[in-house]
Design a protein around this motif. Structure first.
Motif, mmCIF file in Angstrom:
data_model
loop_
_atom_site.group_PDB
_atom_site.id
_atom_site.type_symbol
_atom_site.label_atom_id
_atom_site.label_comp_id
_atom_site.label_asym_id
_atom_site.label_seq_id
_atom_site.Cartn_x
_atom_site.Cartn_y
_atom_site.Cartn_z
ATOM 1 N N THR A 21 0.835 -1.208 0.000
ATOM 2 C CA THR A 21 0.000 0.000 0.000
ATOM 3 C C THR A 21 0.867 1.254 0.000
ATOM 4 O OG1 THR A 21 -0.094 0.170 2.416
ATOM 5 C CG2 THR A 21 -1.791 -1.192 1.344
ATOM 6 N N GLY A 22 2.112 1.128 0.483
ATOM 7 C CA GLY A 22 2.994 2.287 0.593
ATOM 8 C C GLY A 22 2.812 2.987 1.934
ATOM 9 N N ILE A 23 1.792 2.562 2.682
ATOM 10 C CA ILE A 23 1.587 3.072 4.046
ATOM 11 C C ILE A 23 2.317 2.075 4.943
ATOM 12 C CG2 ILE A 23 -0.139 3.648 5.816
ATOM 13 C CD1 ILE A 23 -2.117 3.984 3.351
ATOM 14 N N GLU A 24 3.484 2.491 5.405
ATOM 15 C CA GLU A 24 4.398 1.542 6.050
ATOM 16 C C GLU A 24 3.740 0.761 7.186
ATOM 17 O OE1 GLU A 24 8.474 3.052 6.806
ATOM 18 O OE2 GLU A 24 8.258 1.992 8.711
ATOM 19 N N GLY A 25 3.019 1.482 8.047
ATOM 20 C CA GLY A 25 2.389 0.828 9.193
ATOM 21 C C GLY A 25 1.381 -0.218 8.764
ATOM 22 N N LEU A 26 0.604 0.085 7.732
ATOM 23 C CA LEU A 26 -0.414 -0.853 7.245
ATOM 24 C C LEU A 26 0.251 -2.059 6.579
ATOM 25 C CD1 LEU A 26 -3.408 -1.527 6.840
ATOM 26 C CD2 LEU A 26 -3.408 -0.087 4.803
ATOM 27 N N ASP A 27 1.300 -1.814 5.827
ATOM 28 C CA ASP A 27 2.010 -2.928 5.188
ATOM 29 C C ASP A 27 2.609 -3.863 6.233
ATOM 30 O OD1 ASP A 27 1.427 -2.258 2.574
ATOM 31 O OD2 ASP A 27 3.130 -0.906 2.397
ATOM 32 N N ASN A 28 3.083 -3.298 7.324
ATOM 33 C CA ASN A 28 3.605 -4.141 8.410
ATOM 34 C C ASN A 28 2.500 -5.011 9.009
ATOM 35 O OD1 ASN A 28 6.157 -3.117 8.107
ATOM 36 N ND2 ASN A 28 5.952 -1.586 9.717
ATOM 37 N N ILE A 29 1.330 -4.409 9.219
ATOM 38 C CA ILE A 29 0.184 -5.150 9.766
ATOM 39 C C ILE A 29 -0.186 -6.310 8.831
ATOM 40 C CG2 ILE A 29 -2.305 -4.988 10.253
ATOM 41 C CD1 ILE A 29 -1.816 -2.049 11.042
ATOM 42 N N LEU A 30 -0.069 -6.060 7.522
ATOM 43 C CA LEU A 30 -0.520 -7.038 6.514
ATOM 44 C C LEU A 30 0.608 -7.933 6.015
ATOM 45 C CD1 LEU A 30 -2.813 -4.655 4.430
ATOM 46 C CD2 LEU A 30 -3.551 -6.438 6.010
ATOM 47 N N GLU A 31 1.682 -7.996 6.744
ATOM 48 C CA GLU A 31 2.831 -8.834 6.366
ATOM 49 C C GLU A 31 3.340 -8.500 4.968
ATOM 50 O OE1 GLU A 31 0.993 -12.782 6.948
ATOM 51 O OE2 GLU A 31 2.474 -13.038 8.545
ATOM 52 N N GLY A 32 3.426 -7.209 4.677
ATOM 53 C CA GLY A 32 4.014 -6.790 3.402
ATOM 54 C C GLY A 32 3.046 -6.111 2.449
ATOM 55 N N GLY A 33 1.769 -6.202 2.714
ATOM 56 C CA GLY A 33 0.809 -5.520 1.849
ATOM 57 C C GLY A 33 -0.438 -6.358 1.630
ATOM 58 N N ILE A 34 -1.338 -5.830 0.792
ATOM 59 C CA ILE A 34 -2.582 -6.556 0.478
ATOM 60 C C ILE A 34 -2.245 -7.657 -0.532
ATOM 61 C CG2 ILE A 34 -4.876 -6.318 -0.591
ATOM 62 C CD1 ILE A 34 -4.751 -3.314 0.238
ATOM 63 N N PRO A 35 -2.709 -8.881 -0.307
ATOM 64 C CA PRO A 35 -2.484 -9.905 -1.327
ATOM 65 C C PRO A 35 -3.015 -9.413 -2.686
ATOM 66 C CG PRO A 35 -3.269 -10.930 0.682
ATOM 67 C CD PRO A 35 -3.373 -9.435 0.891
ATOM 68 N N LYS A 36 -2.174 -9.532 -3.704
ATOM 69 C CA LYS A 36 -2.541 -8.986 -5.020
ATOM 70 C C LYS A 36 -3.850 -9.576 -5.517
ATOM 71 C CE LYS A 36 1.487 -6.978 -7.008
ATOM 72 N NZ LYS A 36 2.554 -6.960 -7.980
ATOM 73 N N GLY A 37 -4.702 -8.726 -6.071
ATOM 74 C CA GLY A 37 -5.986 -9.164 -6.616
ATOM 75 C C GLY A 37 -7.111 -9.150 -5.597
ATOM 76 N N ASN A 38 -6.798 -8.867 -4.356
ATOM 77 C CA ASN A 38 -7.851 -8.813 -3.334
ATOM 78 C C ASN A 38 -8.732 -7.571 -3.496
ATOM 79 O OD1 ASN A 38 -7.217 -11.156 -2.002
ATOM 80 N ND2 ASN A 38 -6.750 -10.214 -0.039
ATOM 81 N N THR A 39 -9.987 -7.718 -3.125
ATOM 82 C CA THR A 39 -10.900 -6.574 -3.039
ATOM 83 C C THR A 39 -11.163 -6.327 -1.558
ATOM 84 O OG1 THR A 39 -11.918 -7.118 -5.152
ATOM 85 C CG2 THR A 39 -13.185 -5.708 -3.692
ATOM 86 N N VAL A 40 -10.886 -5.114 -1.132
ATOM 87 C CA VAL A 40 -10.903 -4.807 0.306
ATOM 88 C C VAL A 40 -11.883 -3.675 0.587
ATOM 89 C CG1 VAL A 40 -9.489 -4.027 2.260
ATOM 90 C CG2 VAL A 40 -8.484 -5.518 0.518
#
Lengths: 259, 197
Positions: A21-40
């Motif tokens: 996501t480029g939002i460092e804190g959120l990427d840390n929470i998500l173990e690196g980011g949103i799984p590609k292709g996910n709808t959130v």
């Protein structure tokens, strides 16, 4: 199989590629980011930072070469542009190059002649086809729809809303897009969307909200669900800054108070 | 108890990532406070690459900035996180080098404002001064404060940022002393001897 591998991390083949996501804190929470292709679903009440979060997601993506598309139902693109300029890292050239595209959905409605207060089956089809065409034209890898609540507002029947959500989600997935759908919700506990259908269909739910501490309001973020990752479920305080969203753990000493 | 030159040198000799508490004697508090400011923002901040992040919970940033100007500190060498002006209704002339927090109870936001300034000045050797532990304790319960200091100080240590916590000796309760003892490497008592005045 050696004993150690039985308890180690999942094999590489099961780890899904991430969309940072480029939002460092959120990427840390998500173990690196949103799984590609996910709808959130990005759910929250008024003033909790939903649009700001989604704008940063798109700008950060466009910066690293991922084509990004914002479908705005509620705010005019000029106003969104103003919000984007508050980020120090925003480069207007991303819009000029087509790396980042803003589209006003009311303009799309007008072009399609969708003037009725309630959309019928044919009109819903036309809307979905138009969105699909936009995905192809812009070659979007990241998509934001702000908001899915407003988009679905003109679909009155529950079965049609469910059908629309399923088809939209499948379409976005087929195009390989990682998508954030903004959901406007009231202060109802355990509910992440207006219709209650959206959170069932999507792969993930990020909840934004406000908590009170002795009268002061803290803006908080929590990942409720994210398929394809074992994410943190803790609550974080969010600060909006010119360098983007920053996250810190919500101090637990406060939990026993009045939130 | 401690001379200004001694204190400045002692602080300069600390390793990167150290966290210390300066416990100011309430007798002649103003002199002790000035001594602490001289030793921190002037002496430690004398390094050409240094940048001070001053977290102001006791006095408004405007007052500390006036003192800093008297010490010939240029505005690009110091930034403020002011968590007191709003609740004192003293918010008429915001400083360009300050960020203002609505309340000293918003501890997570306080951490994030420090984080923001650290990222903004990431190429500099940053020093964080928190003024003061006692003021934060007025507005926050001990459990919350312990957790706050634990996270903040460990984060700053990991990033090798020198942290200086100001406290007032006479007012330090057992709880505050316990918190400090858990998070700081050293506590230095600051008291200007009468003959130095």
């Amino acid at each position: 199989m050696p004993e150690s591998s039985a308890v180690s991390s999942p094999p590489a083949s099961t780890i899904r590629a991430r969309c940072r996501t480029g939002i460092e804190g959120l990427d840390n929470i998500l173990e690196g980011g949103i799984p590609k292709g996910n709808t959130v679903l990005v759910a929250g009440s008024v003033g909790t930072g939903k649009t700001t979060l989604t704008l940063e997601f798109l700008i950060r993506g466009a910066e690293v070469g991922e084509r990004s598309l914002f479908l705005s139902v509620t705010e005019a693109s000029e106003k969104l542009l103003e919000n984007m300029r508050s980020f120090e890292f925003f480069q207007p050239g991303l819009l000029a190059s087509g790396q980042l595209t803003l589209i006003d959905v009311p303009v799309v409605y007008a072009k399609l002649g969708l003037t009725h207060e309630e959309l019928g089956i044919d009109e819903i089809d036309a809307l979905l086809q138009t969105i699909s065409r936009l995905l192809v034209e812009t070659r979007a890898q990241r998509v934001v729809i702000d908001s899915i609540t407003s988009l679905g507002y003109r679909i009155k029947r529950e079965e049609r809303i469910r059908d629309f959500m399923l088809r939209l989600s499948q379409m976005l997935s087929q195009h390989g897009c990682t998508t954030l759908l903004v959901s406007e919700i009231g202060p109802l506990p355990g509910r992440y969307s207006l219709h209650g259908v959206e959170e069932v269909v999507v792969d993930g739910v990020v909840l934004l909200g406000n908590v009170r501490r002795q009268g002061d309001i803290l803006r908080v973020l929590q990942v409720i669900k994210m398929r394809g990752t074992s994410h943190s479920r803790a609550q974080y305080v969010v600060e909006m800054t010119p360098i983007g969203l920053l996250l810190a753990p919500h101090l637990k000493g406060a939990r026993a108070e009045d939130d | 108890m401690v001379r200004e030159t001694d204190l400045g040198e002692r602080l300069r000799s600390l390793s990167a990532g150290a966290a210390i508490a300066l416990r100011l004697d309430p007798q002649n508090y103003a002199d002790n406070y000035l001594l602490a400011l001289n030793a921190t923002i002037r002496d430690v901040g004398a390094d050409p690459n240094a940048h001070t992040i001053y977290v102001s919970v006791t006095n408004p940033a405007s007052l500390v900035w006036t003192i800093a100007q008297a010490l010939d500190i240029s505005p690009d060498r110091i930034s403020f996180v002011d968590a007191i002006s709003h609740i004192m209704m003293e918010f008429r002339n915001p400083l360009p080098n300050a960020t203002y927090l609505e309340s000293p109870r918003m501890l997570e936001n306080l951490m994030l404002r420090v984080e923001y300034l650290l990222r903004k000045h990431s190429e500099r050797r940053n020093i964080v001064i928190l003024d003061s532990v006692n003021s934060l304790a007025i507005h926050n319960p001990p459990a919350l404060l312990s957790e706050f200091f634990h996270i903040l100080i460990n984060n700053l240590k990991a990033r090798r940022v020198l942290t200086v916590l100001l406290a007032t000796a006479d007012e330090t309760t057992t709880t505050i002393d316990q918190i400090l003892s858990l998070v700081v490497d050293e506590t230095i008592d600051v008291r200007v001897e009468p003959e130095e005045l």
